[in-house]
Design an enzyme around this catalytic site. Structure first.
Site, PDB file in Angstrom:
ATOM      1  N   GLY A  59       1.489  -0.545  -5.944  1.00  0.00           N
ATOM      2  CA  GLY A  59       1.285   1.209  -5.344  1.00  0.00           C
ATOM      3  C   GLY A  59      -0.107   1.986  -5.602  1.00  0.00           C
ATOM      4  O   GLY A  59       0.658   3.254  -5.482  1.00  0.00           O
TER       5      GLY A  59
ATOM      6  N   TYR B 265       4.490 -14.145   8.951  1.00  0.00           N
ATOM      7  CA  TYR B 265       4.758 -13.265   8.259  1.00  0.00           C
ATOM      8  C   TYR B 265       6.006 -13.220   7.885  1.00  0.00           C
ATOM      9  O   TYR B 265       7.119 -13.093   6.470  1.00  0.00           O
ATOM     10  CB  TYR B 265       4.498 -11.560   8.354  1.00  0.00           C
ATOM     11  CG  TYR B 265       4.879 -10.739   8.128  1.00  0.00           C
ATOM     12  CD1 TYR B 265       4.224 -10.444   6.582  1.00  0.00           C
ATOM     13  CD2 TYR B 265       5.987  -9.516   8.256  1.00  0.00           C
ATOM     14  CE1 TYR B 265       4.475  -8.753   5.957  1.00  0.00           C
ATOM     15  CE2 TYR B 265       6.680  -8.051   7.860  1.00  0.00           C
ATOM     16  CZ  TYR B 265       6.135  -8.586   6.939  1.00  0.00           C
ATOM     17  OH  TYR B 265       6.676  -6.711   5.826  1.00  0.00           O
TER      18      TYR B 265
ATOM     19  N   SER C  32      11.733  -6.889   4.674  1.00  0.00           N
ATOM     20  CA  SER C  32      11.458  -6.547   5.898  1.00  0.00           C
ATOM     21  C   SER C  32      12.584  -7.016   7.297  1.00  0.00           C
ATOM     22  O   SER C  32      12.889  -8.021   7.514  1.00  0.00           O
ATOM     23  CB  SER C  32      10.429  -7.183   6.265  1.00  0.00           C
ATOM     24  OG  SER C  32      10.474  -6.540   7.634  1.00  0.00           O
TER      25      SER C  32
ATOM     26  N   ILE D 145       3.110   2.589   1.144  1.00  0.00           N
ATOM     27  CA  ILE D 145       4.015   3.011   0.728  1.00  0.00           C
ATOM     28  C   ILE D 145       3.862   3.016  -0.712  1.00  0.00           C
ATOM     29  O   ILE D 145       4.480   4.114  -1.543  1.00  0.00           O
ATOM     30  CB  ILE D 145       5.315   1.796   1.096  1.00  0.00           C
ATOM     31  CG1 ILE D 145       5.667   1.641   2.832  1.00  0.00           C
ATOM     32  CG2 ILE D 145       6.884   1.349   0.473  1.00  0.00           C
ATOM     33  CD1 ILE D 145       5.856   0.330   3.342  1.00  0.00           C
TER      34      ILE D 145
END
Length: 367
Positions: free
Chosen positions: A8, A177, A117, A12
């Protein structure tokens, strides 16, 4: 609602914290603040803060006490440098997610929103004039070296028309990824079935906006171009600049996370939502828009390429709009104009360190 936001303190994640506050919720930030991701101290989040690695089981369990839901943003993102990064990706993304989910199971937290994603799809949706919808294989290095960037029909070799990918499309991760992001979804789905919980994966497109990290191989293409312009250099556009992407503003992504957290629980399991603006643009168009808004210099198309990149990936976000009532508010032109002058975060490259460590706050996927 009291929401734990992993990662956090990052790009983003920090926008999600702000959006949660605005919506009347109580965010709690968990972030390791590792120098590999935060070479300089970030601005303190406007929330309760827990400095811990997402793979640290005791710390994560303690942070989950009194929590109603988790917004899991901590991850190592982008293509990185080479396959030597694979152990770090798997450790951070998959082991970290497994530790978080096990801790949620132990503490009774049953609601998760995951930073997914669009890279889990591999190449996007393609239509052959003769064979209909087809799935081209990985592009061959010899074709890329010769400037043949467009995938061809695997049946007849014809040119293909790119389209939008729906959530029901088969997944086909093309790099480390992407593989870890798909594994995160599988782990979340298994957790939800095991504990009768609910999980939502927001499959982000190319997220951009103020606060992106600069000058790092682990950030997205928008960050690279913006960093080049800040140095007075021309953005270097790979291939021929015709790669189609969906550039979605970080504040719209933050809103999607809040709506997902506030939504009525679905049946136990995982629901995936494509999270894009719905207005695809080419990488070349994005570079040009940024350069013009910044005042130059103009982009340079290099013809270079990266193995593991896909040519076109744009997804249909109709389900997110229909189910959660989400509507992106920041148009491409408005967002790029503002981003051309927006501040960026220092990155690992600026701090002289290679790579990114665990429990980090993700910049957008590489474009």
């Amino acid at each position: 609602m009291r929401v734990l936001v992993t990662g956090g303190a990052g790009f983003i994640g920090s926008h999600i914290v702000t959006a949660l506050r605005t919506a009347g919720h109580e965010p709690v930030v968990l972030d390791a603040l590792l120098p590999s991701a935060h070479p300089t101290a970030p601005e303190r989040p406007d929330a309760e803060f827990v400095r811990a690695d997402v793979r640290d089981s005791p710390a994560v369990r303690a942070a989950l006490i009194g929590i109603d839901a988790v917004c899991h943003q901590a991850a190592m993102v982008g293509l990185g440098k080479d396959f030597a990064d694979a152990p770090e990706y798997v450790s951070c993304n998959d082991l970290g997610t497994a530790v978080l989910l096990a801790s949620m199971a132990q503490t009774g937290v049953r609601r998760l929103v995951l930073a997914g994603s669009m890279v889990v799809y591999g190449e996007g949706r393609y239509v052959c004039p003769r064979h209909g919808v087809v799935r081209p294989g990985a592009r061959r290095p010899e074709d890329l070296a010769a400037g043949r960037f467009e995938p061809r029909c695997p049946e007849c070799g014809a040119e293909l028309a790119p389209g939008l990918v729906g959530e029901e499309a088969p997944t086909d991760p093309r790099n480390v990824y992407a593989t870890t992001k798909l594994a995160q979804e599988h782990l979340a789905a298994a957790w939800a079935r095991s504990v009768d919980g609910t999980a939502i994966s927001l499959r982000y497109h190319n997220v951009y906006g103020p606060g992106m990290p600069r000058d790092t191989p682990y950030a997205g293409v928008a960050s690279f171009f913006r960093s080049s312009l800040a140095r007075g250099e021309a953005p270097r556009v790979y291939e021929d600049g015709g790669q189609r992407r969906d550039f979605v503003h970080v504040r719209d992504v933050a809103t999607a996370n809040v709506l997902a957290l506030e939504s009525d629980p679905q049946a136990p399991g995982l629901t995936a939502y494509n999270t894009g603006s719905g207005a695809p643009h080419t990488v070349g168009e994005m570079a040009t828009a940024l350069a013009h808004a910044h005042g130059g210099p103009d982009p340079v198309v290099t013809g270079e390429f990266r193995l593991g990149d896909v040519r076109h990936i744009t997804a249909d976000s109709t389900r997110l709009r229909r189910d959660l009532g989400w509507r992106p508010e920041i148009a491409f032109e408005e967002g790029m104009t503002a981003f051309a002058r927006a501040g960026q975060r220092a990155s690992a490259a600026v701090g002289g360190q290679r790579g990114r460590g665990p429990a980090l706050s993700p910049p957008p996927s590489a474009g």
